[in-house]
Design an enzyme around this catalytic site. Sequence first.
Site, mmCIF file in Angstrom:
data_model
loop_
_atom_site.group_PDB
_atom_site.id
_atom_site.type_symbol
_atom_site.label_atom_id
_atom_site.label_comp_id
_atom_site.label_asym_id
_atom_site.label_seq_id
_atom_site.Cartn_x
_atom_site.Cartn_y
_atom_site.Cartn_z
ATOM 1 N N GLU A 157 -5.825 -8.330 1.354
ATOM 2 C CA GLU A 157 -6.405 -7.949 2.647
ATOM 3 C C GLU A 157 -7.893 -7.730 2.442
ATOM 4 O OE1 GLU A 157 -4.766 -4.515 4.589
ATOM 5 O OE2 GLU A 157 -2.706 -5.203 4.373
ATOM 6 N N GLU B 139 0.794 -1.228 0.000
ATOM 7 C CA GLU B 139 0.000 0.000 0.000
ATOM 8 C C GLU B 139 0.834 1.289 0.000
ATOM 9 O OE1 GLU B 139 -4.109 -1.454 2.156
ATOM 10 O OE2 GLU B 139 -2.708 -0.249 3.315
#
Length: 446
Positions: A358, A170
């Site tokens: 995720e 990320e």
Amino acid sequence: MDTPINKQLFGDDFAWGVSTAAPQIEGAHDADGKGPSIWDVFSAKKGKIKNDADHYIACDFYNCYEQDIDLIKKLNIPNFRFSIAWSRIFPDGTGPVNQAGIEHYNKVIDYCLKQGIVPWVTIYHWDLPHALELKGGWTNRNIVDWFSEFVTVCANSFGDRVKHWMVINEPSVFTGAGYFFGIHAPGRKGLWNFLPAVHHATLCTAAGGKILRQLLPDAEIGTTFSCSYIEPYSDKPRDVSAAKRLDALINRLFIEPILGLGYPTADLSVLKGMEKYILSGDLDNLKFDFDFIGLQNYTREIAKFSFFTPYLQASLVKAENRNVPLTDMRWEVYPPSIYYMLKKFNAYPQIKKIYLTEGGAAFPDTVVDGRVDDPKRLQYLQDYLQQVLKAKNEGCKVSGYFVWTLTDNFEWAEGYHPRFGIIYVDFKTQQRIIKASGNWYGDLLR
């Protein structure tokens, strides 16, 4: 009516797993020669973390890894994603390797394999060594060399047993929250920090992929991106344009240069300020043909025009002001968001395969008679997986789903308040209790 979620509906080759991150679970912040990370330093500053918490102990996974991996096995979860703490390997960011750090991750990997669990390793999950931050961190172009050294040591140390790799987790979050808003480590603010950090993180992503491909030609190599489904507040042209700018920032900024499409400057003119950091040959060096892309989606956002918001002229309408169901992070519960993001990324022909690396939600959890019932989280997982299945059935290249997260943990600036785990942790005693959602997931994968 939706068909009840069944593992078989996703196919035999669909990868099911659970995800974690070293700074959120390991604790042992200075054990066995580990150097300080930016999160060690940041969380020590008063007022930076909710309730002035720190992650110096967290879930004590460093010492409890066998117990937690046993729980993964008990829940029939075949794949375990975790990250390597950079400052355990290089206490000063570069230079001599800390052999105790190498040995720790050897033990974690070997125990996973002993228990029949496949290790998936994230190389960088936000815990930059503090020694490198003192040299400019992600704003210093030398980080490409520093990071390359770290990747090389990880590949050479663990690549004989680890077959699935993610280079960086990320980048939009750690550059935005850490180098623009200053609400995450290292606490820097301003466009002059953000833009070079973005470019150098993208260079590192591609450089790391190339090193892994060279050293581990048989490995599956990917990298992960956060994404949010963004809708305009109204059909007014200025709200539609605002949503387009935010989409360029949140969803396109990192993936498109990796795919060889360059930065989305046409839709986000503020990115033109990055030109001063782009050297000859950089645009070619940003490209890498990853085996997979990891996506991490939690919610949708509603965008509207905002004259007074610098650089973007766009703002997000807070979910709590929209009369929608919320998680403990004040994020909207909106299951179709994951469907729309799969469709969006699947439309890039250069992407070969997508894993949802995720997915999960934070809700308040309480222990009653030794049990933790979490119906909202359980429903969240079921509803999101229905949307994943819908996308898969429509031809999206989605090949796996990893729940975030294994245990309740240190949730960055939010401290220990939001509980994302499918396993409850009493942070005073380190007791673990499998929640109802964890038992449901275990039954699904049985």
